[in-house]
Motif scaffolding. Structure first.
Motif, mmCIF file in Angstrom:
data_model
loop_
_atom_site.group_PDB
_atom_site.id
_atom_site.type_symbol
_atom_site.label_atom_id
_atom_site.label_comp_id
_atom_site.label_asym_id
_atom_site.label_seq_id
_atom_site.Cartn_x
_atom_site.Cartn_y
_atom_site.Cartn_z
ATOM 1 N N MET A 1 -18.583 39.200 116.361
ATOM 2 C CA MET A 1 -18.966 38.378 115.244
ATOM 3 C C MET A 1 -20.404 37.876 115.473
ATOM 4 N N THR A 2 -21.220 38.001 114.460
ATOM 5 C CA THR A 2 -22.600 37.567 114.597
ATOM 6 C C THR A 2 -22.702 36.057 114.498
ATOM 7 N N ARG A 3 -23.855 35.557 114.873
ATOM 8 C CA ARG A 3 -24.068 34.108 114.849
ATOM 9 C C ARG A 3 -23.972 33.562 113.421
ATOM 10 N N LYS A 4 -24.509 34.303 112.460
ATOM 11 C CA LYS A 4 -24.486 33.851 111.070
ATOM 12 C C LYS A 4 -23.048 33.754 110.548
ATOM 13 N N GLU A 5 -22.225 34.762 110.843
ATOM 14 C CA GLU A 5 -20.820 34.746 110.434
ATOM 15 C C GLU A 5 -20.074 33.601 111.112
ATOM 16 N N THR A 6 -20.388 33.358 112.358
ATOM 17 C CA THR A 6 -19.744 32.283 113.104
ATOM 18 C C THR A 6 -20.065 30.928 112.487
ATOM 19 N N LEU A 8 -20.903 30.351 109.360
ATOM 20 C CA LEU A 8 -20.210 30.258 108.075
ATOM 21 C C LEU A 8 -18.743 29.892 108.276
ATOM 22 N N ASN A 9 -18.122 30.497 109.280
ATOM 23 C CA ASN A 9 -16.726 30.186 109.614
ATOM 24 C C ASN A 9 -16.600 28.722 110.054
ATOM 25 N N ASP A 11 -18.499 26.243 109.098
ATOM 26 C CA ASP A 11 -18.625 25.409 107.894
ATOM 27 C C ASP A 11 -17.310 25.337 107.124
ATOM 28 N N GLU A 12 -16.617 26.462 107.016
ATOM 29 C CA GLU A 12 -15.334 26.481 106.320
ATOM 30 C C GLU A 12 -14.310 25.586 107.027
#
Length: 73
Positions: A1-6, A8-9, A11-12
């Motif tokens: 998982m990339t840093r950006k996806e992490t 976003l997760n 934040d959710e």
């Protein structure tokens, strides 16, 4: 998982924590006892996920800093 996806997760998951019913209960917000933090870290599934993500991000940042430090020295 990339840093950006992490992130976003993360934040959710924080949105879920902001609507937690325990957060609004007076007994859990006592300044003398930090029951809410104990509940989040040990009982709440979302809190455990948040802690894992935070640990992973922290390890990644430390590795980057260590790599940069080694390159400049």
């Amino acid at each position: 998982m990339t840093r950006k996806e992490t992130l976003l997760n993360l934040d959710e998951l924080l949105k879920v924590c902001s609507s937690c019913t325990k957060k609004k209960t007076a007994g859990y917000l006592s300044t003398q006892h930090n029951r809410f933090q104990h509940y989040c870290h040990n009982t709440c599934k979302t809190g455990k996920k948040l802690q894992r993500i935070a640990d992973d991000l922290d390890a990644e940042v430390r590795a980057r800093r260590k790599q940069k430090k080694g390159m400049s020295a």
